[in-house]
Design an enzyme around this catalytic site. Structure first.
Site, PDB file in Angstrom:
ATOM      1  N   TYR A 161     -12.582  27.562  25.250  1.00 54.87           N
ATOM      2  CA  TYR A 161     -13.299  27.892  24.016  1.00 54.87           C
ATOM      3  C   TYR A 161     -13.105  26.813  22.952  1.00 54.87           C
ATOM      4  O   TYR A 161     -14.083  26.288  22.401  1.00 54.87           O
ATOM      5  CB  TYR A 161     -12.804  29.239  23.488  1.00 54.87           C
ATOM      6  N   LYS A 165     -15.817  24.009  21.113  1.00 53.60           N
ATOM      7  CA  LYS A 165     -16.027  23.904  19.672  1.00 53.60           C
ATOM      8  C   LYS A 165     -15.593  22.532  19.145  1.00 53.60           C
ATOM      9  O   LYS A 165     -16.176  22.014  18.179  1.00 53.60           O
ATOM     10  CB  LYS A 165     -15.248  25.014  18.956  1.00 53.60           C
TER      11      LYS A 165
END
Length: 254
Positions: A161, A165
């Protein structure tokens, strides 16, 4: 001074706008006078959220359009529909993101990696790439990428994750450089602990996570989602007319 933050006559698209941080951003933009399009994966959820926001805001123009940010063709259809119905996009917030489970690097499967990167990175690249040239043709606009404080320091179980990002964080400056000549400003916001749907999801496997996250901030608390509105409105508005290529941490001093 209020005219600096006035979005009257502008159209804003907020992905992942049916709940959490995205919904708060959409609310703030509508309150500032914008026509707002919120997206989510399913049309009934978009319709319900838009109806609730319109009722809450006494008739402001919020509409919901289903779009799965991991589906390339759906993103093109979203852009075409917004231009067909509203004629322009002045503000784009790439807020939609997923982190469905704690997965270590060794446990990461190809399917899991592809799923996260499709929504968290590929989707925002596709959407921004379609919108920016058309913004430029209309005189410019603002694109805001929502990342996470995890881009600065990854952690066990969330590396897929946070790395997705982190890539979006890097691409924010690339987009800003490539589109400055079009009058399109591109910035990013890196939230710390907010009581969002993602935070609530983490509580199912780690009930004490919000408390620990709050202690990691100088303010010793988790933020309410509406606390994102001020920064999001600033970056979308004329108040940030000379601001591009920058990242803004909104994390209580984390």
């Amino acid at each position: 001074m209020s005219s600096l933050f006035d979005l009257t006559g502008r159209v804003a698209v907020v992905t992942g706008g049916t709940k959490g941080i995205g919904r708060s951003i959409a609310t703030g933009y509508a309150m500032a006078g914008a026509d707002v399009v919120i997206t989510g994966r399913r049309q009934p959820g978009c319709d319900e959220a838009a109806a609730e926001l319109n009722a809450e805001l006494a008739g402001q123009s919020v509409r919901g359009i289903a779009c799965h940010m991991g589906e390339w063709d759906q993103i093109g259809a979203l852009v075409d529909r917004v231009y067909d119905e509203l004629g322009r996009i002045d503000v784009l917030v790439n807020n939609a993101g997923i982190n469905p489970a704690l997965v270590t690097v060794a446990e990461c499967t190809e399917a899991y990696f592809d799923k996260l990167y499709a929504v968290n990175l590929k989707g925002p690249i596709r959407l921004a790439g379609l919108v920016a040239p058309r913004m430029g043709e209309a005189g410019g606009g603002s694109i805001i990428n929502v990342t996470t404080m995890g881009v600065y320091r990854g952690g066990a179980g969330v590396g897929v994750y946070t790395s997705s990002k982190a890539a979006l964080h890097n691409l924010t400056r690339v987009m800003a450089d490539e589109w400055a000549g079009l009058g399109v400003r591109v910035n990013s916001m890196a939230p710390g602990p907010f009581m969002s749907e993602m935070m609530r999801g983490s509580m199912r496997v780690d009930p004490e996570f919000p408390e620990r996250a709050g202690r990691a901030t100088m303010m010793n608390r988790v933020a309410d989602c509406d606390e994102i509105i001020g920064l999001a409105l600033f970056l979308a508005s004329d108040a940030a007319s000379f601001v591009t290529g920058h990242d803004y941490k909104i994390a209580g001093g984390m």
